[in-house]
Scaffold this motif. Structure first.
Motif, PDB file in Angstrom:
ATOM      1  N   UNK A 144     -22.320  14.874 -16.672  1.00  0.00           N
ATOM      2  CA  UNK A 144     -23.574  15.577 -16.066  1.00  0.00           C
ATOM      3  C   UNK A 144     -23.723  16.188 -15.665  1.00  0.00           C
ATOM      4  N   UNK A 145     -25.143  16.173 -14.865  1.00  0.00           N
ATOM      5  CA  UNK A 145     -25.584  17.873 -15.464  1.00  0.00           C
ATOM      6  C   UNK A 145     -25.146  19.418 -14.415  1.00  0.00           C
ATOM      7  N   UNK A 153     -28.980  16.918  -5.478  1.00  0.00           N
ATOM      8  CA  UNK A 153     -27.899  16.445  -6.063  1.00  0.00           C
ATOM      9  C   UNK A 153     -28.005  15.519  -7.429  1.00  0.00           C
ATOM     10  N   UNK A 154     -28.031  16.547  -8.640  1.00  0.00           N
ATOM     11  CA  UNK A 154     -28.279  15.902  -9.787  1.00  0.00           C
ATOM     12  C   UNK A 154     -26.965  15.659 -10.626  1.00  0.00           C
ATOM     13  N   UNK A 187     -16.515  13.742  -6.605  1.00  0.00           N
ATOM     14  CA  UNK A 187     -16.046  12.234  -6.391  1.00  0.00           C
ATOM     15  C   UNK A 187     -16.267  11.235  -5.142  1.00  0.00           C
ATOM     16  N   UNK A 188     -16.006  12.730  -3.836  1.00  0.00           N
ATOM     17  CA  UNK A 188     -16.271  12.205  -2.483  1.00  0.00           C
ATOM     18  C   UNK A 188     -18.185  11.859  -2.586  1.00  0.00           C
ATOM     19  N   UNK A 189     -18.864  12.853  -3.070  1.00  0.00           N
ATOM     20  CA  UNK A 189     -20.184  12.783  -3.045  1.00  0.00           C
ATOM     21  C   UNK A 189     -20.965  11.565  -3.595  1.00  0.00           C
ATOM     22  N   UNK A 252     -28.766  24.057  -0.082  1.00  0.00           N
ATOM     23  CA  UNK A 252     -28.444  22.217   0.271  1.00  0.00           C
ATOM     24  C   UNK A 252     -28.161  23.154   1.516  1.00  0.00           C
ATOM     25  N   UNK A 253     -27.727  22.537   2.577  1.00  0.00           N
ATOM     26  CA  UNK A 253     -27.701  22.522   4.353  1.00  0.00           C
ATOM     27  C   UNK A 253     -26.108  22.135   3.645  1.00  0.00           C
TER      28      UNK A 253
END
Length: 339
Positions: A144-145, A153-154, A187-189, A252-253
């Motif tokens: 992943x990036x 969210x890349x 993983x949660x994301x 990001x908040x």
């Protein structure tokens, strides 16, 4: 002991506690192998997991060099086939048992650790090889990036692309997602992202060495900063901590449900069964415990493993009885919930 003869913590009006210096012995509940490793740390140079090498390419190379001896041992102990390919337009390591005798109907997606800026492919190998071999299952580890070149969210977009492509081969109920450290948070994301973008939820997830809230949240970042020291504790003067993600969450908040779903029960309610793994000396202990409690509150089946005397992502240390037990528990969890 006379209570007046020892230093006592001081409780301040704002709720903070001034903790006196103390010596933390090796836990008498760990294996002899783990105790020996703890004693060995006195003779080894400290490994700074939060190192801030300015040249990110050099930092990535340093991490891979650090992991190389462990990978060599894993390749010797666990016969796997590793194929580099693209799935859904994203680079992956496709890891299977060397004899080909793996479950044709189930697959695990692995999301490597590395603070969202390093870890490919050294950490990915360490996370994928024993699971694929011992679990007799295909593991697809995602390249992943990462930061500093990319921002959230890349990474989760790349995970979703691989997941979407695998849906052509596998029922969603037979796809598991797991990762350690940053990969555990990712993983949660991913579990939050899938349902928010009209994709079927995965069958089960493993949030390992992480939680669904930021790593610095809670008590454990302070405690582990002094008892494990792999990561520095938050600054005592209240200044901004070092950003170990190299700016991945910049802008990001801190309560964004797509980045940190652990704050949001409505998002967690759509999670699949989850396995959460941490250690009593891990900086991720508080995020892991909080995430587990939140999942239960949201009505989701959640299992929590806390390794006594263990640090961050101790499941990487498969040479320790505790590490092997953790790997066996991860495999058993996915066998149960991807059935």
């Amino acid at each position: 002991m006379d209570m007046t003869s020892r230093a006592m913590p001081a409780f301040l009006p704002d709720g903070s506690v001034q903790v006196p210096a103390f010596t933390l012995p090796v836990s008498d509940l760990v294996s002899e192998e783990a105790a020996a490793m703890q004693r060995l740390r006195a003779t080894l140079p400290a490994f700074d997991a939060a190192g801030q090498e300015a040249d990110i390419a050099l930092r990535r190379a340093q991490i891979n060099a650090y992991m190389a001896p462990q990978i060599e041992r894993l390749r010797a102990d666990f016969a796997v086939t590793v194929v580099r390919r693209q799935i859904g337009g994203i680079g992956v390591l496709d890891v299977t048992p060397a004899d080909g005798g793996h479950d044709p109907e189930r697959v695990l997606i692995n999301l490597h650790g590395g603070a969202f800026c390093v870890g490919w492919d050294g950490v990915a190998m360490v996370e994928a090889i024993p699971i694929a071999s011992l679990g007799r299952i295909r593991v697809v580890s995602v390249d992943y990036r990462m930061a500093p070149q990319h921002r959230h969210p890349a990474a989760v977009e790349d995970v979703a692309a691989v997941y979407r492509a695998l849906l052509a081969q596998y029922d969603a109920r037979h796809i598991g997602i797991y990762g350690g450290s940053a990969g555990g948070a990712l993983t949660a994301q991913a579990a939050a992202w899938l349902v928010a973008h009209d994709l079927p939820q995965a069958g089960a997830i493993g949030i390992l060495g992480a939680g669904a809230v930021p790593f610095g949240a809670g008590d454990s970042a302070y405690l582990a900063g002094y008892t494990d020291a792999s990561f520095p504790p938050p600054p005592a003067d209240g200044s901004t901590p070092i950003d170990i993600t190299q700016g991945y969450f910049a802008g990001c908040d801190a309560r964004d449900p797509g980045a940190w779903p652990g704050w949001h029960l409505d998002v967690l309610a759509r999670f699949p069964p989850a396995l959460i793994l941490t250690g009593t000396r891990a900086m991720d202990l508080s995020p892991a415990i909080f995430t587990h409690s939140q999942l239960i509150k949201a009505g989701v089946r959640s299992s929590l493993i806390v390794g006594e005397g263990m640090g961050h992502c101790y499941h990487y240390q498969i040479g320790l009885p505790e590490g092997r037990d953790a790997i066996d528990a991860i495999i058993g969890f996915f066998r149960e919930y991807l059935a």
